[in-house]
Design an enzyme around this catalytic site. Structure first.
Site, PDB file in Angstrom:
ATOM      1  N   GLY A 253     -49.065 -95.145  30.207  1.00 28.96           N
ATOM      2  CA  GLY A 253     -48.677 -96.370  29.507  1.00 28.96           C
ATOM      3  C   GLY A 253     -48.132 -96.114  28.107  1.00 28.96           C
TER       4      GLY A 253
ATOM      5  N   VAL B  55     -59.866 -95.101  28.068  1.00 32.78           N
ATOM      6  CA  VAL B  55     -58.943 -94.308  27.264  1.00 32.78           C
ATOM      7  C   VAL B  55     -58.352 -95.151  26.134  1.00 32.78           C
ATOM      8  CG1 VAL B  55     -56.740 -93.054  27.278  1.00 32.78           C
ATOM      9  CG2 VAL B  55     -58.386 -92.714  29.134  1.00 32.78           C
ATOM     10  N   GLY B  56     -57.966 -96.378  26.451  1.00 34.36           N
ATOM     11  CA  GLY B  56     -57.430 -97.250  25.404  1.00 34.36           C
ATOM     12  C   GLY B  56     -55.981 -96.983  25.066  1.00 34.36           C
TER      13      GLY B  56
ATOM     14  N   ASN C 293     -44.465 -97.230  32.293  1.00 33.10           N
ATOM     15  CA  ASN C 293     -45.466 -98.290  32.225  1.00 33.10           C
ATOM     16  C   ASN C 293     -45.571 -98.721  30.765  1.00 33.10           C
ATOM     17  OD1 ASN C 293     -48.423 -98.996  31.526  1.00 33.10           O
ATOM     18  ND2 ASN C 293     -48.378 -99.248  33.747  1.00 33.10           N
TER      19      ASN C 293
ATOM     20  N   CYS D 196     -54.595-104.163  31.087  1.00 36.37           N
ATOM     21  CA  CYS D 196     -55.455-103.069  30.634  1.00 36.37           C
ATOM     22  C   CYS D 196     -56.760-103.636  30.094  1.00 36.37           C
ATOM     23  CB  CYS D 196     -54.787-102.237  29.543  1.00 36.37           C
ATOM     24  SG  CYS D 196     -55.884-100.922  28.974  1.00 36.37           S
TER      25      CYS D 196
ATOM     26  N   ILE E  23     -54.235-102.850  42.393  1.00 36.62           N
ATOM     27  CA  ILE E  23     -54.897-103.494  41.280  1.00 36.62           C
ATOM     28  C   ILE E  23     -55.054-102.518  40.107  1.00 36.62           C
ATOM     29  CG2 ILE E  23     -56.221-105.130  42.672  1.00 36.62           C
ATOM     30  CD1 ILE E  23     -58.647-103.281  42.449  1.00 36.62           C
ATOM     31  N   ASN E  24     -55.119-103.077  38.904  1.00 32.34           N
ATOM     32  CA  ASN E  24     -55.569-102.291  37.771  1.00 32.34           C
ATOM     33  C   ASN E  24     -57.080-102.109  37.933  1.00 32.34           C
ATOM     34  OD1 ASN E  24     -55.871-101.088  35.175  1.00 32.34           O
ATOM     35  ND2 ASN E  24     -54.108-102.247  34.434  1.00 32.34           N
ATOM     36  N   THR E  25     -57.723-101.484  36.971  1.00 34.15           N
ATOM     37  CA  THR E  25     -59.158-101.199  37.121  1.00 34.15           C
ATOM     38  C   THR E  25     -60.003-102.467  36.978  1.00 34.15           C
ATOM     39  OG1 THR E  25     -59.259-100.681  34.772  1.00 34.15           O
ATOM     40  CG2 THR E  25     -58.963 -98.831  36.304  1.00 34.15           C
TER      41      THR E  25
ATOM     42  N   GLY F 200     -58.282 -96.525  44.768  1.00 30.29           N
ATOM     43  CA  GLY F 200     -59.153 -95.654  45.561  1.00 30.29           C
ATOM     44  C   GLY F 200     -58.499 -94.912  46.704  1.00 30.29           C
TER      45      GLY F 200
END
Lengths: 314, 257
Positions: free
Chosen positions: A57, A82-83, A110, A140, A201-203, A254
C-alpha cells in the site's frame, strides 16, 4: 455447461481471465502488503508465472507505520498491525517501479490516504505510470485516520469511488472491508460510484492478549486477522457480493492451495489473491496456479472462466 | 536465500528445553555468514502458522547447526523432530556480523540463548576474540568448552553466581574496555543487555554490532512486521530486522521499541 469428459494431463486449459479490460494470464494475484514491491519474492518464484501482483500500500507521503510488535500468531492465521509503512508515492515511482515495470505480469498498485484528495492525487500520479491497475484501500484497520473510515459507510464509499475515478486513468479496484454489518451495501455503493472491480476481503479486526503479562501482543493493541482462519468468512462474503453486483471480483482470505482458489472462484471471484500463505511458503502463489490447473485437468474443464460463480446453491 | 529441504543429521537436548540441531545442507553451509538466520517451518499450520526464525550457530562441511530454546508450540514441535526427519528451511537469511582483519581485539558478548550465533563468529577470528557469556545459572550453562576452543579467553558470568562470576555479563567487559582493550564489540542477547553494551560502546568509543530479535512474518523483507527503530542524522526510521538486520551497528538502532 461444464465439460464432463475425463480429464488428463494433455488437456489444454485456458487459464486466462479478464478484469475490467485487463487480461491476466491466470487468475492468481498476490495480495497487497504481503509481497512488498515484488523484488523480495523474485528469489523464490518466477513472478511472470503469476496473473498479477498487488504491491504494498502506498500513501502520498512516506509512512513509518506502527510500533512493533506488529505481528501475532493466532490459530491458522496471524494478526498484523503494520500501519501502512511505505516510502510514499514519489519514492515508489523513482526507486521501486523501474525494477518491476517490465515484469510479464499485471501490476496493481494499492493506494491509501487520509483524505479523498490524497487518494485522488495518488491515483493521478499513478495514471501516467507503468502500473496496470489501481486498488483503492478503503479498508485498512491499522491506521487511525483514513483507511477503514472510508470503507464502512455506503455514502462515503460511493463518494470516494466517484471522486477517485475522475482522477484515475487506470481501471480502479475497490478493496472492501469485512468489518461491516452488510458488505453487499458497501459493494453496491462502490459499483455505483464507478468501481471497475472489487477485491475482498481485507483483514478482520482482531486481538490477542498475553495472559502472563496481561498485555495485548500487538503494540497497536488490535490488528487485522488473515490466513486460513478467515477463509470461510471471505468465501461467504465473495458469494454474497457476487450476487449483489455485476463488476468482477478478486477474492482473497486464507488461500493456501489451488483447491482454496477454486472455492473462491465458484463463489463468484474472477481472480484470487494469495497473501499470508506466502509467509508459510514463499512459493505458494505459483503452487496455487498449478493447483488450479490440476483441478481443471482432473475435472476435464478446459477454461478456468467456467468456475466463476459456478457454485450450485442449496 | 532459497528454500531448502534439509535432513536432520542430529538433534539433542543439551540443557533443559535447549535443543541442538544439525541439518544437512551444502547450500546453506557454503553460503552462511555468522549472524545470519534460518526461517524454519515447524509443522502444524493450525497452531504454528508462521515459520520460526532461528540463528545459525555453526557451519561445517555440508552441515548447519542451530540451537534454540523451547518457548511455545512451534519450538516444541521442532524439538520433537527426530534424526532423519526433513525440515523445510529458508536461508541463510539477513545480514550477519561484519568480520574483518582490521579488527585485532574483537570482544564478543552473549546473554542466555543469544550466545548461539556467536560461536561461528568467534571461530572467524582465529583465537583472537575475547568472549563474555552470561547465563541465569549453572543449569543454563552450555557450550563453554566450545567457545574456549576457538577464543583467546572466555569469561563466564551468572545471575546467581552458580557458575563463573556473579553479576552482569557487561562487568568483565567493562574491565577490558577500561584497560583499552577491544576494537570492536559484537553482542547478542536480551534487549537490556544490548542497551548496556550499546552504552558502553559509546562511552569507550568502540565500534559495536548488535544482533536483534523481533517477531517475524515472511522473514525475507516483504511484509514489514519485524521492524526496529533506527536513527540516522537525527531522523528516526523503522528498518526490517529480517532483511536489514538482524545485525545492526549499535549507533544505528535506538533499542527503544
Amino acid at each position: 455447461m461444464l465439460a464432463v469428459i475425463e480429464g488428463n494431463d494433455k488437456t489444454v486449459v485456458d487459464m486466462k481471465v479478464n478484469i475490467a479490460g485487463v487480461e491476466f494470464k491466470n487468475p492468481v494475484i498476490t495480495a497487497s502488503g504481503t509481497f512488498g514491491f515484488g523484488k523480495e519474492f523474485s528469489q523464490y518464484i518466477d513472478i511472470s508465472k503469476l496473473g498479477g501482483i498487488t504491491l504494498k500500500g502506498l500513501t502520498l507521503a512516506p509512512r513509518e507505520g506502527n510500533k512493533p510488535p506488529r505481528i501475532a500468531e493466532t490459530p491458522a492465521g496471524i494478526l498484523n498491525s503494520v500501519g501502512l509503512q511505505n516510502p510514499g508515492i514519489e519514492d515508489f515511482l523513482k526507486d521501486e517501479l523501474p525494477a518491476i515495470k517490465n515484469l510479464d505480469t499485471v501490476l496493481i498498485a494499492n493506494i491509501s490516504g487520509n483524505t479523498i484528495e490524497d487518494y485522488c492525487s495518488i491515483a493521478e500520479k499513478l495514471s501516467d505510470s507503468d502500473i496496470d491497475m489501481i486498488e483503492m484501500n478503503i479498508s485498512c484497520p491499522n491506521v487511525k485516520s483514513g483507511g477503514i473510515v472510508f470503507g464502512t459507510q455506503p455514502e462515503t464509499v460511493n463518494k470516494i469511488t466517484g471522486e477517485v475515478k475522475k482522477h484515475c486513468k487506470k481501471p480502479l479496484i475497490v478493496k472492501l472491508s469485512p468489518n461491516v454489518t452488510d458488505i453487499t451495501e458497501i459493494a453496491r455503493a462502490a459499483e455505483a460510484g464507478g468501481a471497475d472491480a472489487l477485491s475482498l476481503i481485507n483483514t478482520i479486526l482482531g486481538m490477542k492478549i498475553d495472559i502472563h503479562t496481561k498485555r495485548p501482543v500487538l503494540a497497536n493493541n488490535v490488528g487485522g486477522l488473515s490466513g486460513p482462519a478467515v477463509k470461510p468468512v471471505a468465501v461467504r462474503m465473495v458469494w454474497q457480493v457476487a450476487n449483489a453486483v455485476k463488476v468482477p471480483l478478486i477474492g482473497m482470505g486464507g488461500i493456501m492451495t489451488g483447491e482454496d482458489a477454486v472455492e473462491f472462484m465458484l463463489a463468484g471471484a474472477t481472480a484470487v489473491a494469495v497473501g499470508t500463505g506466502m509467509f508459510k511458503d514463499p512459493e505458494m502463489s505459483v503452487k496455487v496456479v498449478n493447483g488450479i490447473e490440476k483441478y481443471l485437468k482432473d475435472k476435464g474443464i478446459n477454461d478456468v472462466k467456467e468456475l466463476i460463480g459456478a457454485v450450485i446453491p442449496n | 536465500m532459497g528454500k531448502n529441504l534439509c535432513k536432520i543429521y542430529s538433534i539433542d537436548e543439551i540443557a533443559a528445553n535447549i535443543t541442538d540441531v544439525v541439518i544437512e545442507s551444502e547450500f546453506i553451509a557454503s553460503n552462511a555468514k555468522p549472524g545470519q538466520f534460518l526461517h524454519i517451518d515447524c509443522g502444524d499450520e493450525i497452531n504454528n502458522f508462521l515459520r520460526r526464525p532461528i540463528s545459525i550457530c555453526d557451519v561445517y562441511d555440508n552441515k548447519v547447526r542451530f540451537i534454540f530454546e523451547v518457548k511455545g508450540n512451534g519450538t516444541n514441535r521442532l524439538a520433537a523432530k527426530k534424526r532423519g526427519d526433513i525440515l523445510d528451511v529458508l536461508g541463510p537469511l539477513g545480514n550477519g556480523f561484519t568480520v574483518s582483519d582490521e579488527y585485532k581485539q574483537p570482544m564478543i558478548v552473549g546473554g542466555g540463548i543469544g550466545i548461539f550465533p556467536l560461536l561461528n563468529l568467534a571461530k572467524q577470528f582465529d583465537k583472537k576474540a575475547e568472549v563474555f557469556l552470561g547465563f541465569r545459572n549453572k543449569d543454563r550453562l552450555v557450550m563453554e568448552n566450545e567457545f574456549k576452543a576457538v577464543s583467546k579467553d572466555v569469561s563466564i558470568v551468572s545471575d546467581d553466581g552458580s557458575c563463573g562470576i556473579k553479576g552482569l555479563v557487561t562487568e568483565p567487559l567493562i574491565n577490558r574496555l577500561e584497560n583499552g582493550v577491544g576494537d570492536i564489540i559484537y553482542a547478542c542477547g536480551p534487549t537490556p543487555m544490548l542497551r548496556a553494551v550499546k552504552t558502553l560502546a559509546e562511552k569507550y568509543k568502540v565500534k559495536c554490532q548488535l544482533s536483534l530479535e523481533q517477531r517475524m512474518g515472511c522473514g525475507i523483507g516483504a511484509c514489514l512486521v519485524c521492524s526496529c527503530q533506527t536513527v540516522f542524522t537525527g531522523t528516526k526510521k523503522y528498518k526490517k530486522v529480517c532483511a536489514d538486520g538482524p545485525v545492526f551497528w549499535s549507533d544505528e538502532v535506538t533499542l527503544n521499541d
